[in-house]
Design a protein around this motif. Structure first.
Motif, PDB file in Angstrom:
ATOM      1  N   PHE A   1       5.680  18.294  -6.315  1.00  0.00           N
ATOM      2  CA  PHE A   1       5.871  17.142  -5.691  1.00  0.00           C
ATOM      3  C   PHE A   1       6.945  16.043  -6.421  1.00  0.00           C
ATOM      4  O   PHE A   1       7.569  15.384  -5.881  1.00  0.00           O
ATOM      5  CB  PHE A   1       4.878  16.301  -5.367  1.00  0.00           C
ATOM      6  N   ALA A   2       7.141  16.388  -7.833  1.00  0.00           N
ATOM      7  CA  ALA A   2       8.162  15.709  -8.554  1.00  0.00           C
ATOM      8  C   ALA A   2       9.542  15.829  -7.980  1.00  0.00           C
ATOM      9  O   ALA A   2      10.124  14.798  -8.221  1.00  0.00           O
ATOM     10  CB  ALA A   2       8.103  16.178 -10.073  1.00  0.00           C
ATOM     11  N   GLU A   3       9.765  16.920  -7.307  1.00  0.00           N
ATOM     12  CA  GLU A   3      11.235  17.083  -7.021  1.00  0.00           C
ATOM     13  C   GLU A   3      11.570  16.185  -5.786  1.00  0.00           C
ATOM     14  O   GLU A   3      12.774  15.935  -5.185  1.00  0.00           O
ATOM     15  CB  GLU A   3      11.484  18.398  -6.718  1.00  0.00           C
ATOM     16  N   LEU A   4      10.566  15.551  -5.083  1.00  0.00           N
ATOM     17  CA  LEU A   4      10.726  14.650  -3.930  1.00  0.00           C
ATOM     18  C   LEU A   4      10.928  13.181  -4.281  1.00  0.00           C
ATOM     19  O   LEU A   4      10.950  12.268  -3.461  1.00  0.00           O
ATOM     20  CB  LEU A   4       9.514  14.870  -3.044  1.00  0.00           C
ATOM     21  N   ARG A   5      10.428  12.895  -5.646  1.00  0.00           N
ATOM     22  CA  ARG A   5      10.933  11.485  -5.987  1.00  0.00           C
ATOM     23  C   ARG A   5      12.028  10.982  -5.748  1.00  0.00           C
ATOM     24  O   ARG A   5      13.150  11.645  -5.893  1.00  0.00           O
ATOM     25  CB  ARG A   5      10.575  11.470  -7.534  1.00  0.00           C
ATOM     26  N   GLY A   6      12.000   9.803  -5.410  1.00  0.00           N
ATOM     27  CA  GLY A   6      13.563   9.003  -5.019  1.00  0.00           C
ATOM     28  C   GLY A   6      13.276   8.074  -3.699  1.00  0.00           C
ATOM     29  O   GLY A   6      12.043   7.937  -3.240  1.00  0.00           O
ATOM     30  N   ALA A   7      14.406   7.392  -3.400  1.00  0.00           N
ATOM     31  CA  ALA A   7      14.393   6.238  -2.620  1.00  0.00           C
ATOM     32  C   ALA A   7      14.047   6.948  -1.114  1.00  0.00           C
ATOM     33  O   ALA A   7      13.168   5.944  -0.439  1.00  0.00           O
ATOM     34  CB  ALA A   7      15.793   5.704  -2.444  1.00  0.00           C
TER      35      ALA A   7
ATOM     36  N   PHE B   1       0.843  -1.293  -0.131  1.00  0.00           N
ATOM     37  CA  PHE B   1       0.018  -0.005   0.009  1.00  0.00           C
ATOM     38  C   PHE B   1       0.630   1.423  -0.029  1.00  0.00           C
ATOM     39  O   PHE B   1       0.569   2.178  -0.652  1.00  0.00           O
ATOM     40  CB  PHE B   1      -0.952   0.056   1.194  1.00  0.00           C
ATOM     41  N   GLY B   2       2.002   1.434   0.960  1.00  0.00           N
ATOM     42  CA  GLY B   2       2.734   2.459   0.807  1.00  0.00           C
ATOM     43  C   GLY B   2       3.487   2.676  -0.381  1.00  0.00           C
ATOM     44  O   GLY B   2       3.699   3.941  -0.992  1.00  0.00           O
ATOM     45  N   VAL B   3       3.840   1.498  -1.195  1.00  0.00           N
ATOM     46  CA  VAL B   3       4.448   1.938  -2.394  1.00  0.00           C
ATOM     47  C   VAL B   3       3.526   2.381  -3.433  1.00  0.00           C
ATOM     48  O   VAL B   3       3.971   3.083  -4.352  1.00  0.00           O
ATOM     49  CB  VAL B   3       5.362   0.400  -2.854  1.00  0.00           C
ATOM     50  N   VAL B   4       2.600   1.763  -3.397  1.00  0.00           N
ATOM     51  CA  VAL B   4       1.501   2.172  -4.431  1.00  0.00           C
ATOM     52  C   VAL B   4       0.871   3.609  -4.282  1.00  0.00           C
ATOM     53  O   VAL B   4       0.847   4.258  -4.964  1.00  0.00           O
ATOM     54  CB  VAL B   4       0.072   1.172  -4.285  1.00  0.00           C
ATOM     55  N   LEU B   5       0.807   3.952  -2.565  1.00  0.00           N
ATOM     56  CA  LEU B   5       0.696   5.344  -2.588  1.00  0.00           C
ATOM     57  C   LEU B   5       1.648   6.331  -3.035  1.00  0.00           C
ATOM     58  O   LEU B   5       1.371   7.476  -3.356  1.00  0.00           O
ATOM     59  CB  LEU B   5       0.603   5.534  -0.962  1.00  0.00           C
ATOM     60  N   TYR B   6       2.965   6.161  -2.972  1.00  0.00           N
ATOM     61  CA  TYR B   6       4.065   6.857  -3.428  1.00  0.00           C
ATOM     62  C   TYR B   6       4.095   7.055  -4.813  1.00  0.00           C
ATOM     63  O   TYR B   6       3.841   8.030  -5.365  1.00  0.00           O
ATOM     64  CB  TYR B   6       5.271   6.116  -3.092  1.00  0.00           C
TER      65      TYR B   6
ATOM     66  N   THR C   1       9.790   6.301   3.004  1.00  0.00           N
ATOM     67  CA  THR C   1       8.813   7.020   4.221  1.00  0.00           C
ATOM     68  C   THR C   1       7.537   6.376   3.713  1.00  0.00           C
ATOM     69  O   THR C   1       6.788   6.452   4.773  1.00  0.00           O
ATOM     70  CB  THR C   1       8.932   8.447   4.108  1.00  0.00           C
ATOM     71  N   HIS C   2       6.965   6.161   2.402  1.00  0.00           N
ATOM     72  CA  HIS C   2       5.851   5.866   2.283  1.00  0.00           C
ATOM     73  C   HIS C   2       5.655   4.447   2.574  1.00  0.00           C
ATOM     74  O   HIS C   2       4.448   3.838   2.868  1.00  0.00           O
ATOM     75  CB  HIS C   2       5.306   6.237   0.731  1.00  0.00           C
ATOM     76  N   LEU C   3       6.723   3.574   2.445  1.00  0.00           N
ATOM     77  CA  LEU C   3       6.836   2.305   2.781  1.00  0.00           C
ATOM     78  C   LEU C   3       6.270   2.178   4.338  1.00  0.00           C
ATOM     79  O   LEU C   3       5.607   1.145   4.732  1.00  0.00           O
ATOM     80  CB  LEU C   3       8.123   1.483   2.452  1.00  0.00           C
ATOM     81  N   ILE C   4       7.204   2.899   5.140  1.00  0.00           N
ATOM     82  CA  ILE C   4       6.890   2.956   6.556  1.00  0.00           C
ATOM     83  C   ILE C   4       5.725   3.276   6.913  1.00  0.00           C
ATOM     84  O   ILE C   4       5.026   2.889   8.009  1.00  0.00           O
ATOM     85  CB  ILE C   4       8.079   3.707   7.363  1.00  0.00           C
ATOM     86  N   PHE C   5       5.071   4.484   6.314  1.00  0.00           N
ATOM     87  CA  PHE C   5       3.824   4.820   6.464  1.00  0.00           C
ATOM     88  C   PHE C   5       2.724   3.633   6.494  1.00  0.00           C
ATOM     89  O   PHE C   5       1.911   3.437   7.266  1.00  0.00           O
ATOM     90  CB  PHE C   5       3.326   6.024   5.505  1.00  0.00           C
ATOM     91  N   GLY C   6       2.856   3.264   5.349  1.00  0.00           N
ATOM     92  CA  GLY C   6       1.891   1.971   5.054  1.00  0.00           C
ATOM     93  C   GLY C   6       2.094   0.915   6.085  1.00  0.00           C
ATOM     94  O   GLY C   6       1.098   0.346   6.554  1.00  0.00           O
TER      95      GLY C   6
END
Length: 162
Positions: free
Chosen positions: A133-139, A114-119, A144-149
């Motif tokens: 928000f494109a400038e925040l793309r990256g590992a 879910f976190g990765v899909v949300l990212y 952080t979204h993986l951890i959120f999920g």
């Protein structure tokens, strides 16, 4: 038979309050991780993400500065928490019908996916409407979204009234 069917349907409804609290708490974890990353690791302004998030509500003019602004931070916090709750509710709506909360490992895996899909949705799909928000793309943002999920899923699993 009717009593059994009613029990079955009730048993497979998400615990909405637990989902909302899990999303709220996971959103707080995400904000702390973003703040940590921006200030300690990348050396950026701790308020830059607040300006980006508040620009969803306030418009692109909020991006003119990355200095502290009480209005910008308040709007960003409100937007971030509303989105966290919303995503917590969506996650619970996915977890429950597929019984992804049967084990802690399964719920963590569901949260990670879910976190990765949300990212991907946020930083590739929604950038059509919010290109900053494109400038925040990256590992780091993926992590952080993986951890959120995972946090939202785990907390839902813990708070859910079985």
């Amino acid at each position: 038979m009717d009593l059994h069917l009613h029990s079955y349907q009730r048993q497979h409804q998400p615990d909405w309050p637990a989902a909302a609290v899990a999303g709220l708490a996971a959103g707080a974890v995400l904000m702390v991780l973003e703040l940590f990353w921006l200030t300690l690791v990348s050396g950026g302004s701790p308020w830059a993400v607040s300006h980006m998030i508040s620009a969803i509500v306030l418009g692109p003019s909020a991006l003119q500065s990355s200095d502290f602004s009480l209005t910008v931070v308040a709007v960003a916090l409100a937007a971030h928490y509303v989105l966290g709750v919303l995503f917590g509710l969506v996650l619970a709506a996915i977890i429950v019908p597929f019984r992804l909360d049967s084990t802690v490992g399964m719920v963590l895996l569901a949260g990670a996916v879910f976190g990765v899909v949300l990212y991907l949705l946020n930083f590739y799909g929604m950038t059509r409407f919010f290109p900053w928000f494109a400038e925040l793309r990256g590992a780091p943002t993926v992590m952080t979204h993986l951890i959120f999920g995972m946090t939202a899923a785990f907390l839902y699993w813990k708070f859910n009234r079985h």
